[in-house]
Write an enzyme that holds these catalytic residues in place. Structure first.
Site, PDB file in Angstrom:
ATOM      1  N   GLU A  91       1.447   0.016  -5.749  1.00 51.80           N
ATOM      2  CA  GLU A  91       0.658   0.877  -5.946  1.00 51.80           C
ATOM      3  C   GLU A  91       1.847   2.090  -6.251  1.00 51.80           C
ATOM      4  OE1 GLU A  91      -2.842   3.436  -3.624  1.00 51.80           O
ATOM      5  OE2 GLU A  91      -1.939   1.835  -1.960  1.00 51.80           O
ATOM      6  N   GLU A  97      -3.197   4.814  -9.526  1.00 49.38           N
ATOM      7  CA  GLU A  97      -4.482   6.514  -9.681  1.00 49.38           C
ATOM      8  C   GLU A  97      -3.329   7.149 -10.494  1.00 49.38           C
ATOM      9  OE1 GLU A  97      -4.433   7.388  -5.467  1.00 49.38           O
ATOM     10  OE2 GLU A  97      -5.153   5.504  -5.074  1.00 49.38           O
ATOM     11  N   ASP A 128       0.285   6.532  -7.394  1.00 45.87           N
ATOM     12  CA  ASP A 128      -0.066   8.313  -7.423  1.00 45.87           C
ATOM     13  C   ASP A 128       0.466   8.528  -8.689  1.00 45.87           C
ATOM     14  OD1 ASP A 128      -2.167   6.436  -5.989  1.00 45.87           O
ATOM     15  OD2 ASP A 128      -1.143   8.211  -4.184  1.00 45.87           O
ATOM     16  N   HIS A 138       0.650  -1.158  -0.383  1.00 44.52           N
ATOM     17  CA  HIS A 138       0.077  -0.242  -0.097  1.00 44.52           C
ATOM     18  C   HIS A 138       0.905   1.414   0.130  1.00 44.52           C
ATOM     19  CE1 HIS A 138      -2.056   3.195   2.423  1.00 44.52           C
ATOM     20  NE2 HIS A 138      -2.979   2.681   1.341  1.00 44.52           N
ATOM     21  N   ASN A 139       0.862   2.710  -0.996  1.00 44.58           N
ATOM     22  CA  ASN A 139       1.636   3.229  -0.859  1.00 44.58           C
ATOM     23  C   ASN A 139       2.971   3.032  -1.127  1.00 44.58           C
ATOM     24  OD1 ASN A 139      -0.954   4.939  -1.013  1.00 44.58           O
ATOM     25  ND2 ASN A 139      -1.365   6.005   1.196  1.00 44.58           N
ATOM     26  N   HIS A 179       1.239  11.757  -3.071  1.00 48.98           N
ATOM     27  CA  HIS A 179       0.138  11.230  -1.851  1.00 48.98           C
ATOM     28  C   HIS A 179      -0.185  12.188  -1.914  1.00 48.98           C
ATOM     29  CE1 HIS A 179      -1.822   9.007   1.506  1.00 48.98           C
ATOM     30  NE2 HIS A 179      -2.529   9.050   0.181  1.00 48.98           N
TER      31      HIS A 179
END
Length: 627
Positions: A163, A214, A165, A133-134, A180
């Site tokens: 992940e 993302e 972003d 995650h992240n 983030h």
């Protein structure tokens, strides 16, 4: 002098030095248990009995895993007995037995479990997938530092789901960045992340990399190279795309809409849907309601259609209900849940959640309030069949330790085949059940902590904790030894310690046991997390790991482990009879003879009483006393 000539420091000299530095009196105790202390050695026959009975796992099939033959026993004696005069006679001393117990023939775990031993041709929803995650963060969620190096590290650790972003960079170049959103975390270049992934993606495992993507940039297509993207956008389009690259990475987005997907073997079409005003208002209200759990994920904008056109293999959809998912019944569909949402569904609809994960995929990620990047316990969701249980890899807490240990097996491929209870549609499984489960043989595990070796660089007293992680109704979950009696970090002993028994482990394939050691101040020394199905029976050494699952050079524990099929007390006699019919019949004959003898002894005084009452033999009343 501190210098030693390497030619003088042979393996035999090293072993002698180690034996004097760390005596092993507990090995003599094994000789006592084998009732051979009158002679300071084991014969070849006694060694055979020790290996083929004490050290042999009761779960092994006799015909597939034959007991060792006398010539094999002799070869082991020659290999480990330091005194050649003993080995020529087929004898092994306590010192030789100690070296044998430290050798590769006595691995704690079945060696084949460390290779790729599972069927890797099943559909993707049939596997647990090592997920982060992240991934870019090195510390906290709101003010942490981002680094491309994290992608290298997690990939080398066996992670298969990353992940990203992606945001538009600062003017004038506006080069895409990874950060983030809506936090104070630092920014890193998108191209640096892609280079790090390309460099390390297939170093540890050759199996697919999934990128949870993302997208917040206008036109990233030229930057993606060989990466295939799965992300969501406002409108659904019917897309068909083919992939020509040999190695591919699958990218998953976490935004909240639907996009086309493509199965591994065949392309799939998705019906078009239009977003109406009512749906948008409903999503906005739900977003506000779950803001604390979702963190910044709910604030992020939807993906651009140009990026969405690259989607392949996996189609993310917003979760509506288990009934709706069953109607769609698409194996390439995935939905994402915060840990709180997933836990709520698990508690209310455990069987439905398991059935859902048989047909399609789910991804669980930490709630937004975990600003310190702490983790939730992953096995809770593994027990439900959730494929991607995403954790914060930068935090070496207990959940992350469980994850590292779980995916250490099957060749560190990052993919673990789920138990058939979590795959077969005709089987019903409730993770909260306390009853016997069909097609599963429950296990009983017994662990005796005996001694430790080279635990610390300072003298102290130590204690050991043994904890089980499995289903909700598995047996007592945690035991703890007493402190050892003396301050001793070289070879502490636990005398008269009770055996820790986990009597009825419902689904061994979903259960692990953690053995951790601490000093008297509570300072963590090391630990090892062991899958029940990989454990071997017998006297074993446990090499300890640190918090990040790195092997410690010297610290170890010496234990006795027994793993066997669980048998209820009411069936114990039948099980013994089936296991060894001859011995069982002999035992029955002995018991029958004892009962007959006892009945004969009782009949003698009864006959004497009858004779006295009739007046016969009155003068012989003292006869029994004279005999």
């Amino acid at each position: 002098t501190d210098l030693i000539n390497p030619e003088d420091f042979t393996e035999l000299v090293f072993k002698q030095f180690l034996s004097h530095l760390c005596p092993r009196p507990e090995v003599n105790d094994i000789f006592e248990l084998l009732d051979v202390m009158l002679k300071p050695y084991l014969t070849r026959q006694q060694m055979s009995t020790f290996i083929n009975k004490t050290q042999r796992d009761a779960r092994l099939n006799y015909f597939l895993f034959k007991p060792l033959q006398p010539e094999q026993i002799q070869n082991l004696i020659v290999k480990y007995e330091p005194a050649k005069i003993n080995s020529h006679k087929g004898h092994i001393s306590p010192e030789g037995l100690m070296w044998y117990l430290s050798g590769p023939e006595n691995n704690l775990l079945f060696p084949d479990r460390l290779t790729v031993y599972q069927d890797m041709t099943q559909p993707l929803p049939h596997y647990f997938i090592n997920s982060s995650h992240n991934t870019y963060l090195t510390a906290g969620q709101f003010s942490g530092i981002s680094s491309p190096e994290m992608y290298r590290q997690v990939l080398l650790a066996g992670c298969r789901c990353l992940e990203l972003d992606c945001w538009k960079g600062r003017p004038p170049d506006e080069e895409p960045i990874i950060t983030h959103g809506f936090t104070m975390t630092t920014e890193i270049l998108f191209k640096d992340v892609i280079e790090a992934i390309a460099e390390s993606a297939f170093k540890t495992s050759q199996y697919p990399v999934i990128l949870s993507f993302e997208n917040h940039v206008d036109s990233p297509q030229e930057l993606m190279g060989k990466i295939l993207i799965k992300n969501k956008k406002n409108r659904v389009t019917n897309q068909n795309s083919q992939v020509g690259q040999r190695r591919k990475s699958i990218v998953q987005d976490q935004t909240e809409s639907i996009q086309t997907g493509e199965n591994v073997e065949e392309q799939c079409e998705v019906e078009e849907e239009s977003e109406n005003v009512d749906q948008e208002e409903e999503e906005e209200q739900e977003l506000k309601k779950n803001e604390s759990d979702e963190g910044t994920a709910g604030q992020e904008v939807r993906a651009y259609e140009e990026m969405s056109s690259l989607v392949n293999y996996i189609q993310p959809v917003k979760f509506e209900s288990f009934e709706a998912a069953k109607e769609k019944n698409k194996s390439y569909i995935i939905s994402s849940f915060t840990e709180t949402k997933a836990l709520d569904l698990l508690v209310k609809f455990p069987i439905d959640f398991v059935e859902y994960n048989k047909r399609q995929m789910s991804r669980i990620y930490p709630k937004g309030t975990r600003v310190d990047s702490s983790n939730y316990m992953p096995h809770v969701f593994w027990n439900t069949g959730c494929q991607m249980v995403a954790l914060n890899f930068q935090t070496a807490d207990l959940p992350m330790q469980l994850n590292n240990s779980f995916f250490e097996f099957n060749g560190r491929s990052g993919y673990i085949l789920k138990h058939e209870l979590l795959r077969r549609l005709e089987k019903t499984f409730d993770p909260f059940t306390a009853d016997r489960i069909d097609v599963v043989v429950s296990n009983t595990v017994s662990i005796l902590i005996i001694s430790g070796q080279f635990l610390s660089d300072r003298n102290s007293r130590f204690y050991v904790e043994v904890e089980l992680f499995g289903l909700h109704h598995d047996p007592k979950r945690k035991y703890r030894t007493k402190l050892n009696t003396e301050q001793n970090s070289i070879n502490p002993q636990w005398k008269d310690e009770e055996t820790f028994v986990f009597e009825k482990i419902l689904v061994p394939e979903l259960t692990s046991i953690r053995i951790a050691i601490y000093d008297d101040s509570g300072r963590f020394i090391g630990h090892k997390i062991l899958p029940v199905t990989a454990l071997q029976t017998g006297y074993r050494h446990i090499g300890l790991r640190n918090e990040t699952n790195q092997q410690l050079t010297m610290p170890s524990l010496f234990v006795h482990i027994e793993v066997k099929d669980y048998v209820p007390d009411t069936w114990a006699d039948l099980t013994k009879a089936l296991a060894d019919p001859i011995e069982f019949v002999c035992t029955l004959n002995k018991q029958s003879a004892q009962v007959t003898s006892a009945e004969d002894d009782q009949s003698v005084p009864e006959e004497k009483t009858q004779m006295l009452e009739s007046g016969d033999g009155a003068m012989d009343t003292s006869e029994p006393c004279s005999k």
